[in-house]
Design a protein around this motif. Structure first.
Motif, PDB file in Angstrom:
ATOM      1  N   ALA A  36       1.003  -1.091  -0.107  1.00 24.79           N
ATOM      2  CA  ALA A  36       0.226   0.027  -0.017  1.00 24.79           C
ATOM      3  C   ALA A  36       0.823   1.249  -0.052  1.00 24.79           C
ATOM      4  O   ALA A  36       0.669   2.111  -0.717  1.00 24.79           O
ATOM      5  N   ASP A  37       1.869   1.224   0.800  1.00 24.03           N
ATOM      6  CA  ASP A  37       3.036   2.557   0.856  1.00 24.03           C
ATOM      7  C   ASP A  37       3.748   2.752  -0.325  1.00 24.03           C
ATOM      8  O   ASP A  37       4.614   3.585  -0.454  1.00 24.03           O
ATOM      9  N   ARG A  38       3.700   1.324  -1.234  1.00 27.13           N
ATOM     10  CA  ARG A  38       4.900   1.280  -2.348  1.00 27.13           C
ATOM     11  C   ARG A  38       6.219   1.515  -1.597  1.00 27.13           C
ATOM     12  O   ARG A  38       7.166   1.910  -2.488  1.00 27.13           O
ATOM     13  N   ARG A  39       6.549   0.761  -0.614  1.00 27.19           N
ATOM     14  CA  ARG A  39       7.840   0.657  -0.471  1.00 27.19           C
ATOM     15  C   ARG A  39       8.668  -0.418  -1.042  1.00 27.19           C
ATOM     16  O   ARG A  39       8.041  -1.348  -1.451  1.00 27.19           O
ATOM     17  N   PRO A  40      10.054  -0.190  -0.975  1.00 30.54           N
ATOM     18  CA  PRO A  40      10.891  -1.252  -1.724  1.00 30.54           C
ATOM     19  C   PRO A  40      10.863  -2.374  -0.689  1.00 30.54           C
ATOM     20  O   PRO A  40      11.240  -2.380   0.524  1.00 30.54           O
ATOM     21  N   LEU A  41      10.685  -3.593  -1.402  1.00 31.13           N
ATOM     22  CA  LEU A  41      10.534  -4.822  -0.534  1.00 31.13           C
ATOM     23  C   LEU A  41      11.020  -6.320  -1.058  1.00 31.13           C
ATOM     24  O   LEU A  41      10.746  -6.355  -2.324  1.00 31.13           O
ATOM     25  N   THR A  42      11.713  -7.016  -0.330  1.00 26.60           N
ATOM     26  CA  THR A  42      12.095  -8.457  -1.090  1.00 26.60           C
ATOM     27  C   THR A  42      11.347  -9.399   0.014  1.00 26.60           C
ATOM     28  O   THR A  42      11.784  -9.265   1.287  1.00 26.60           O
ATOM     29  N   LEU A  43      11.149 -10.278  -0.507  1.00 28.00           N
ATOM     30  CA  LEU A  43      10.550 -11.645   0.166  1.00 28.00           C
ATOM     31  C   LEU A  43      11.344 -12.746   0.134  1.00 28.00           C
ATOM     32  O   LEU A  43      11.701 -13.350  -1.117  1.00 28.00           O
ATOM     33  N   MET A  44      12.096 -13.210   1.118  1.00 30.64           N
ATOM     34  CA  MET A  44      12.946 -14.588   1.058  1.00 30.64           C
ATOM     35  C   MET A  44      12.032 -15.612   1.844  1.00 30.64           C
ATOM     36  O   MET A  44      11.509 -15.311   2.924  1.00 30.64           O
ATOM     37  N   LEU A  45      12.063 -16.770   1.198  1.00 28.38           N
ATOM     38  CA  LEU A  45      11.311 -17.762   1.697  1.00 28.38           C
ATOM     39  C   LEU A  45      12.327 -19.001   2.137  1.00 28.38           C
ATOM     40  O   LEU A  45      12.984 -19.427   0.900  1.00 28.38           O
ATOM     41  N   LEU A  46      12.649 -19.470   3.223  1.00 29.34           N
ATOM     42  CA  LEU A  46      13.711 -20.596   3.366  1.00 29.34           C
ATOM     43  C   LEU A  46      12.903 -21.859   3.912  1.00 29.34           C
ATOM     44  O   LEU A  46      11.853 -21.607   4.878  1.00 29.34           O
ATOM     45  N   ASP A  47      13.329 -22.942   3.278  1.00 27.74           N
ATOM     46  CA  ASP A  47      12.673 -24.314   3.590  1.00 27.74           C
ATOM     47  C   ASP A  47      13.850 -25.312   3.779  1.00 27.74           C
ATOM     48  O   ASP A  47      14.800 -25.202   3.202  1.00 27.74           O
ATOM     49  N   LEU A  48      13.814 -25.829   5.204  1.00 26.81           N
ATOM     50  CA  LEU A  48      14.895 -26.602   5.702  1.00 26.81           C
ATOM     51  C   LEU A  48      14.991 -28.067   4.806  1.00 26.81           C
ATOM     52  O   LEU A  48      13.876 -28.439   4.417  1.00 26.81           O
ATOM     53  N   ASP A  49      16.212 -28.307   4.479  1.00 25.03           N
ATOM     54  CA  ASP A  49      16.414 -29.612   3.746  1.00 25.03           C
ATOM     55  C   ASP A  49      16.605 -30.745   4.893  1.00 25.03           C
ATOM     56  O   ASP A  49      17.291 -30.646   5.688  1.00 25.03           O
ATOM     57  N   GLY A  50      15.786 -31.894   4.548  1.00 20.15           N
ATOM     58  CA  GLY A  50      16.241 -32.964   5.284  1.00 20.15           C
ATOM     59  C   GLY A  50      15.451 -32.997   6.523  1.00 20.15           C
ATOM     60  O   GLY A  50      15.827 -33.732   7.537  1.00 20.15           O
TER      61      GLY A  50
END
Length: 819
Positions: free
Chosen positions: A367-381
């Motif tokens: 809504a605020d048009r702010r710069p943003l990045t999303l990282m998604l981490l999934d554990l292996d094993g």
């Protein structure tokens, strides 16, 4: 006094269902139901007309006719409701309740009118208690017979009490005092005279409130119910207007209003139930509660006529009590919602923000048009840790991971746990290089050993990265892209990966393509094309390989690479295989009948080979089209024997018993043991194009192909070289002893309608050049176009034979043309 209803034409409850699906008893019940509805109309109209005529003769005769009409009319309404309860079992309780209400109301009407046979009955009569009781039944019916029932009935009843009480209070201010002053009456007669029309209007308001709260989605039914209560209010208002002359002296107009109201009410109740949900049910809002409470307070404060306090104060007290109870419930729900909301944004185990908090933060940044990045981490094993050490140890690992991630970002981003072994990291930057470095820093931090139950564990994970774009408006889409990028990182074992739209197999366009494919298979849009195979000794066409195309209604002719991965992903390969096999066998039947001596090769992917449906349907197609089984070659890949070797062997033995031949497709690209060549009934090896390509210039490829040819001939198998794209490779393969050739240098895939013509032209122009010269030497102009090299944009495809959908590249878009 008669209170009756009428039903509009065309309101049959059977209109919502097709008669073909109804059982015979149900059809009979609906036919009887329709007949009774029409008969009720006839009785109402006939009774009113007869009563109007009889009034000119004598009062007693008119009352006798009216009583007779009532004796017939109300049982018909009750019978109609009973039949509706039988037709709609899920609404049986409210319909039976309404039938009981009609019965009670009719008994009151009969009591009043029977007493009026001797003389005009004084108001109020003993039958009024039956009328009052019937209103309780009407309230119960309105509460129970809704399309979307509220989850908590207490709130529903309180909402009704608030609406009815507020209406009574308002009426006491605006109606009771003026009527009392005008008539000079008081006591029970005045109370009842005012209660009936007010109760009718209150019930109409209940219907309106239910429609506004979205518990009634059938708007026509709501209109019919509301109109019925308005008609009752108009008829009952006669009491208030004639309260100074307390008798039951009402004309046919009032009788018609009562009868029409009850017929309309019963017709609305007998309408079919609504199963399509068009809106989410709501609860009464604060504005309604505050308004109702203010009206009740006004009655208690003003009290314009003390002589009517006995009749005006109780409804006001009841309304205030209902409003107070409803406000207490609303306040309790609000407190619980506040506590739940605080808890709902925190993960219980790690105390990190959870998925809800991540979505809220994403929505705010969008809504605020702010710069943003999303990282998604999934554990292996992580599943192995849970299975080996237990869920307690898994919880300890998740807690350590949460701490390590927070230390890795050092407060520069928001760390959250989405659920399970998935974590999110929100950073207010869009520098892709810095983002990848941050992701690998997090992974390095996680890889540091931790001690769990006396065992050192080094957690590993995969991180998907997506940058929020200016066009993004939905946090769910951002999460989806990060999830896709995470799976890209996991499949490529790169640790971290930025979202790549070209590798997104779950985009909206691909989902639409999947649904189009489902319809395309049903609508016979799938076409089978064929690529010839020639014998190197005679250079005659002896076989064809079936390949698939999809003639999309808007995108035109699509090659396999455009839709086979989607078909495999959503489980459409079985239907696609059946459609292709049936068309291929049908075309082979036509060519054999035309005198062409051909075999036909059909690809069969491992899941279809091991299933219990594809091969029986293929056998049935052969029988249906009277095609000899030895004319069919089943092409399977080496990985067909990896998952269940014994079952694959049994199936191939069954294929041989049916007379079909078996070819190992893509030979040289699999990883299975060569023992299957000894143990399985295989008649043909098909060398993959990756080895055939540049066989004339690549010594290592030539040695592999030569050894494969010697192995096949030693085991009494044919050898087929696919992917032949130039005359030099063709001549080399013929010299090496390959039995059959297939590729674009000979012919590109063609529709079934062109096969006979092409084979005829090849026999005339293509084979005369001899085995060493290749087809180009003697080919006429028609063959030159057919064997032209493919466009480079179509030369790569994703292999899907095994169902793995790996990113291995091939040099022909038709390689995976069949499942």
């Amino acid at each position: 006094m008669e209170r009756r209803a009428k039903e509009p034409e065309g309101s049959s409850p059977s209109a919502h269902s097709a008669s073909a699906t109804l059982t015979r008893p149900r059809r009979r019940t609906e036919a009887v139901h329709r007949t009774i509805a029409r008969l009720s109309w006839a009785v109402l109209v006939g009774g009113l007309v007869t009563n109007q005529i009889a009034e000119r003769a004598s009062y007693q005769t008119a009352q006798a006719i009216l009583l007779t009409s009532l004796t017939v009319f109300f049982p018909l309404l009750v019978l109609r409701l009973v039949l509706a309860a039988r037709l709609y079992p899920t609404r049986r309780i409210p319909l039976v309740m309404l039938a009981a209400t009609v019965t009670i109301w009719s008994l009151g009407s009969l009591v009043v009118n029977a007493a009026s046979l001797e003389e005009q009955q004084q108001f109020p009569s003993p039958g009024e208690w039956l009328f009052l009781t019937s209103y309780l039944g009407l309230v119960g019916y309105l509460i129970l017979d809704v399309d979307r029932r509220q989850s908590r009935l207490t709130r529903s009843w309180l909402d009704v009490a608030v609406i009815c009480g507020a209406t009574s209070c308002l009426a006491s201010l605006l109606l009771v005092t003026p009527i009392r002053l005008a008539s000079g009456e008081n006591g029970l007669a005045l109370l009842l005279a005012l209660m009936y029309p007010l109760a009718d209007l209150a019930l109409a308001l209940v219907v309106l409130g239910q429609s506004l709260l979205q518990t009634r989605s059938d708007q026509r039914k709501s209109l019919m119910l509301g109109a019925a209560f308005v008609l009752l209010a108009c008829a009952d208002s006669g009491f208030a207007l004639q309260v100074s002359a307390p008798t039951y002296d009402f004309g046919n107009t009032s009788n018609a209003l009562w009868g029409g109201a009850w017929l309309l009410l019963v017709a609305a109740a007998c309408r079919p139930e609504q199963r399509v949900m068009r809106a989410i049910p709501k609860v009464a809002g604060t504005r309604l509660l505050v308004t109702a409470g203010a009206i009740a307070l006004a009655v208690l404060t003003i009290r314009p006529d003390d002589t009517l306090a006995f009749y005006t104060v109780p409804p006001a007290v009841l309304t205030l009590s209902a409003v107070g109870a409803r406000m207490v419930l609303a306040l309790r729900d609000a407190n619980r919602a506040t506590e739940a909301f605080a808890l709902s944004q925190t993960d219980d185990l790690t105390k990190l923000p959870n998925r809800r908090a991540v979505r809220a933060h994403l929505n705010k940044c969008l809504a605020d048009r702010r710069p943003l990045t999303l990282m998604l981490l999934d554990l292996d094993g992580f599943k192995e840790i849970n299975d080996a050490l237990g869920h307690h140890a898994g919880d300890v690992v998740l807690t350590f991971v949460a701490v390590r991630m927070q230390e890795a970002v050092a407060g520069d981003g928001l760390v959250a746990r989405l659920g399970g072994d998935e974590f999110a990291l929100l950073l207010e930057t869009v520098d892709e290089i810095a983002l990848v470095e941050t992701a690998h820093r997090v992974l390095r931090e996680l890889a540091e050993p931790i001690m769990v139950d006396g065992i050192e564990i080094s957690p590993a994970g995969s991180i998907g990265i997506t940058v929020v774009k200016d066009s993004d408006t939905d946090s769910g889409e951002v999460l989806r892209r990060a999830d896709v990028a995470m799976y890209q990182a996991k499949s490529s074992r790169s640790g971290a990966a930025l979202y790549d739209a070209h590798l997104d197999e779950f985009s909206r366009s691909r989902l639409e393509l999947t649904e189009d494919l489902r319809r395309g298979i049903a609508d016979e849009q799938i076409e089978v094309w064929y690529q010839p195979q020639v014998d190197t000794t005679t250079m005659q066409v002896h076989s064809l390989e079936a390949l698939v195309r999809w003639r999309h209604p808007t995108q035109g002719l699509l090659s396999p690479i455009a839709f086979l991965p989607a078909a495999r992903r959503v489980g459409l390969m079985g239907l696609l295989s059946d459609a292709i096999a049936w068309q291929a066998v049908r075309d082979l039947h036509r060519w054999l009948a035309a005198g062409l001596d051909l075999r036909l090769a059909i690809n069969c992917a491992p899941p279809e080979l091991l299933s219990q449906t594809f091969l029986p349907r293929l056998y049935h197609a052969l029988q249906e089209w009277d095609v000899p089984a030895d004319r069919l070659v089943l092409e399977v890949t080496e990985d067909s024997f990896l998952a269940d070797p014994q079952r694959a062997r049994d199936i191939l033995l069954e294929v041989r018993d049916h007379g079909m031949q078996v070819s190992i497709d893509d030979y040289g690209t699999g990883f299975s043991s060569l023992t299957y060549l000894r143990n399985l009934p295989v008649q043909e090896l098909k060398v993959d194009r990756s080895l055939v390509h540049d066989v004339s210039t690549d010594d290592r490829s030539r040695m592999i192909v030569a050894s494969t040819i010697q192995l096949a001939h030693a085991l009494d198998m044919r050898i087929v070289a696919e992917g032949v794209e130039n005359a030099t490779d063709l001549a080399t393969l013929v010299t090496m002893g390959v039995d059959s050739l297939q590729g674009y240098h000979i012919a590109r895939p063609m529709p079934a309608s062109e096969v006979e013509r092409w084979v005829s032209l090849w026999a005339t122009n293509g084979s005369g050049a001899g085995p060493g010269a290749g087809p180009g030497a003697g080919a006429g102009p028609d063959l030159v176009d057919a064997s032209a090299a493919p466009e480079r944009a179509e030369e790569h495809t994703t292999r899907v034979h095994s169902g793995r959908q790996s990113a291995e590249l091939a040099t022909n878009p038709d390689r995976d043309a069949l499942p």
